[in-house]
Design an enzyme around this catalytic site. Structure first.
Site, PDB file in Angstrom:
ATOM      1  N   TYR A  12      17.956   6.763  19.574  1.00  0.00           N
ATOM      2  CA  TYR A  12      16.709   7.086  18.889  1.00  0.00           C
ATOM      3  C   TYR A  12      15.601   7.429  19.889  1.00  0.00           C
ATOM      4  O   TYR A  12      14.800   8.341  19.670  1.00  0.00           O
ATOM      5  CB  TYR A  12      16.272   5.936  17.987  1.00  0.00           C
ATOM      6  CG  TYR A  12      16.818   6.016  16.577  1.00  0.00           C
ATOM      7  CD1 TYR A  12      16.006   6.418  15.518  1.00  0.00           C
ATOM      8  CD2 TYR A  12      18.141   5.700  16.309  1.00  0.00           C
ATOM      9  CE1 TYR A  12      16.498   6.490  14.221  1.00  0.00           C
ATOM     10  CE2 TYR A  12      18.646   5.766  15.016  1.00  0.00           C
ATOM     11  CZ  TYR A  12      17.825   6.176  13.978  1.00  0.00           C
ATOM     12  OH  TYR A  12      18.320   6.251  12.699  1.00  0.00           O
TER      13      TYR A  12
ATOM     14  N   SER B 121      19.742 -11.349  12.871  1.00  0.00           N
ATOM     15  CA  SER B 121      21.166 -11.495  13.179  1.00  0.00           C
ATOM     16  C   SER B 121      21.512 -12.965  13.283  1.00  0.00           C
ATOM     17  O   SER B 121      20.749 -13.747  13.851  1.00  0.00           O
ATOM     18  CB  SER B 121      21.538 -10.808  14.496  1.00  0.00           C
ATOM     19  OG  SER B 121      22.917 -11.005  14.797  1.00  0.00           O
TER      20      SER B 121
ATOM     21  N   GLN C 178      16.672  10.974  21.361  1.00  0.00           N
ATOM     22  CA  GLN C 178      16.710  12.097  20.426  1.00  0.00           C
ATOM     23  C   GLN C 178      15.360  12.347  19.756  1.00  0.00           C
ATOM     24  O   GLN C 178      15.000  13.501  19.495  1.00  0.00           O
ATOM     25  CB  GLN C 178      17.786  11.861  19.363  1.00  0.00           C
ATOM     26  CG  GLN C 178      18.006  13.063  18.447  1.00  0.00           C
ATOM     27  CD  GLN C 178      19.335  12.995  17.713  1.00  0.00           C
ATOM     28  OE1 GLN C 178      20.267  12.324  18.147  1.00  0.00           O
ATOM     29  NE2 GLN C 178      19.434  13.688  16.598  1.00  0.00           N
TER      30      GLN C 178
ATOM     31  N   ASP D  23      17.954  -8.241   2.528  1.00  0.00           N
ATOM     32  CA  ASP D  23      18.992  -8.010   3.537  1.00  0.00           C
ATOM     33  C   ASP D  23      18.715  -6.665   4.190  1.00  0.00           C
ATOM     34  O   ASP D  23      18.815  -5.624   3.558  1.00  0.00           O
ATOM     35  CB  ASP D  23      20.367  -8.018   2.868  1.00  0.00           C
ATOM     36  CG  ASP D  23      21.514  -7.884   3.864  1.00  0.00           C
ATOM     37  OD1 ASP D  23      21.265  -7.502   5.034  1.00  0.00           O
ATOM     38  OD2 ASP D  23      22.662  -8.163   3.483  1.00  0.00           O
TER      39      ASP D  23
ATOM     40  N   GLY E 145      17.903 -17.811   8.705  1.00  0.00           N
ATOM     41  CA  GLY E 145      16.506 -18.205   8.748  1.00  0.00           C
ATOM     42  C   GLY E 145      16.188 -19.189   7.635  1.00  0.00           C
ATOM     43  O   GLY E 145      16.979 -19.379   6.701  1.00  0.00           O
TER      44      GLY E 145
ATOM     45  N   LYS F 226      10.539   5.039  13.185  1.00  0.00           N
ATOM     46  CA  LYS F 226      10.451   6.496  13.385  1.00  0.00           C
ATOM     47  C   LYS F 226       9.481   7.126  12.388  1.00  0.00           C
ATOM     48  O   LYS F 226       8.632   7.941  12.770  1.00  0.00           O
ATOM     49  CB  LYS F 226      11.836   7.134  13.252  1.00  0.00           C
ATOM     50  CG  LYS F 226      11.848   8.656  13.432  1.00  0.00           C
ATOM     51  CD  LYS F 226      13.259   9.176  13.606  1.00  0.00           C
ATOM     52  CE  LYS F 226      14.061   9.147  12.341  1.00  0.00           C
ATOM     53  NZ  LYS F 226      13.653  10.215  11.394  1.00  0.00           N
TER      54      LYS F 226
ATOM     55  N   ALA G 171      15.607  -7.257  19.770  1.00  0.00           N
ATOM     56  CA  ALA G 171      15.991  -8.539  20.363  1.00  0.00           C
ATOM     57  C   ALA G 171      17.493  -8.525  20.605  1.00  0.00           C
ATOM     58  O   ALA G 171      18.289  -8.900  19.744  1.00  0.00           O
ATOM     59  CB  ALA G 171      15.601  -9.688  19.441  1.00  0.00           C
TER      60      ALA G 171
ATOM     61  N   TYR H 293      29.664 -10.298  17.789  1.00  0.00           N
ATOM     62  CA  TYR H 293      28.283 -10.450  18.251  1.00  0.00           C
ATOM     63  C   TYR H 293      28.031  -9.630  19.507  1.00  0.00           C
ATOM     64  O   TYR H 293      27.100  -8.815  19.558  1.00  0.00           O
ATOM     65  CB  TYR H 293      27.991 -11.924  18.515  1.00  0.00           C
ATOM     66  CG  TYR H 293      26.546 -12.211  18.854  1.00  0.00           C
ATOM     67  CD1 TYR H 293      25.537 -12.059  17.906  1.00  0.00           C
ATOM     68  CD2 TYR H 293      26.179 -12.655  20.126  1.00  0.00           C
ATOM     69  CE1 TYR H 293      24.213 -12.338  18.201  1.00  0.00           C
ATOM     70  CE2 TYR H 293      24.858 -12.942  20.430  1.00  0.00           C
ATOM     71  CZ  TYR H 293      23.873 -12.784  19.474  1.00  0.00           C
ATOM     72  OH  TYR H 293      22.559 -13.053  19.781  1.00  0.00           O
TER      73      TYR H 293
END
Length: 336
Positions: A182, A98, A185, A79, A59, A128, A137, A168
């Site tokens: 996620y 990414s 669960q 990061d 970016g 969460k 994405a 990738y």
């Protein structure tokens, strides 16, 4: 020449209709990237509070410089693969962090793997804790070199885990498994977008990042040879940024999209050679084409089935390749 980015922002807002993020608090990882910065623009203009997190590996801070003075935008250089916590309630987490260029796969495989696994897990934890929606994405690369074209979301893929694109392709597939775990669960509200080849202003043209479309524009405007890998018959699904951001934001906001995996791409299949010729015509360039060996595992075809996006989101691409290329070329010229 001054290029007016407001036209793109207004086009996206108009296409969203009644869909609004006003007063929502949104965390975007990779928010200074190509798509992340455009999403930040639209959300800020809708009076959402946007927290942009980016380590600036791919970016650019310049993509969001114009937002830094605003009260409802904040930039955090971090990061996302390292532990991360945001103070205050979040309504939406969008994980876009990414590296994504095939030219980067050889040089940064571990960073790519970590961004879509560890980094995504950190984003999921933020969502969460806050009982927030999460939009991941993902990518059409989860399909690999597909044996089913046009390709529906139900297709499992044809991917080489130990090939040059494996870092990738497989990290994105693993990322989708994380999101699903996620959701199952913890009962989280998650959405997965499989993004197809998106292009437009703010795509990086420089050095190792150079993807085919921006590389062709750069070569054409500078009257350099157009470097085509293979014979150019391989196809891609080219989606202009305004269409892509509209689809992503509808997927992020609409209740009907909860738990969905959706192709967001153009169902008009275009060959690389056809795209190169369009760029040569639009730039009136005297560049000649040169042909080089096709990279290993380079997908031969890309064409999504987008019926799910049409039915759930009321979305389909509107901007023609010629229109999008014209705007992208105008932007590139404005940088000179």
């Amino acid at each position: 020449m001054v290029w007016e980015f407001e036209k793109e922002v207004e086009a996206i807002k108009k296409s969203l209709g009644d869909i609004s993020f006003q007063d929502q608090r949104v965390l975007i990882t990779g928010g200074a990237g190509f798509l992340g910065s455009w999403m930040s623009d639209v959300l800020v203009s809708q009076e959402a509070e946007v927290i942009c997190v980016d380590n600036l590996a791919s970016g650019l801070k310049s993509n969001v410089d114009h937002l830094l003075h605003l009260d409802n935008f904040s930039f955090i250089e971090h990061d996302i693969t390292e532990p991360f916590f945001v103070e205050g309630k979040l309504d939406l987490v969008v994980h876009m962090a990414s590296r994504a260029s095939p030219f980067e796969f050889e040089h940064y495989p571990l960073e790519i793997l970590k961004a879509n696994t560890i980094g995504l897990m950190n984003s999921l934890e933020c969502a969460k804790i806050n009982q927030a929606r999460l939009l991941y994405a993902s990518t059409s690369e989860t399909y690999g070199n597909p044996q089913v074209v046009p390709t529906p979301e139900s297709y499992f893929g044809n991917v080489n885990a130990i090939g040059p694109r494996g870092c990738y392709d497989e990290s994105k597939r693993c990322g989708e498994a994380f999101v699903t775990a996620y959701k199952d669960q913890f009962g989280m509200d998650t959405r997965i977008a499989r993004i197809f080849n998106t292009y437009g202003p703010r795509m990086r043209f420089d050095g190792i990042y150079g993807r085919a479309l921006p590389r062709f524009i750069d070569q054409a405007l500078n009257v350099k040879p157009i470097t085509i890998f293979g014979d150019g018959s391989q196809t891609r699904s080219f989606t202009y940024l305004t269409d892509q951001i509209e689809g992503l934001l509808k997927l992020a906001r609409m209740d009907e999209a909860r738990g969905c995996v959706v192709n967001i791409g153009n169902d008009q299949e275009t060959s690389v050679l056809e795209m190169a010729n369009k760029i040569l015509n639009l730039t009136q360039s005297g560049s000649k084409m040169t042909f080089h060996p096709l990279p290993e595992d380079d997908p031969l075809r890309r064409k999504p089935i987008i019926e799910r996006a049409r039915e759930i989101l009321g979305w389909e691409p509107k901007v023609s390749l010629e229109q999008g290329l014209t705007r992208t070329i105008e932007w590139y010229k404005s940088l000179k």
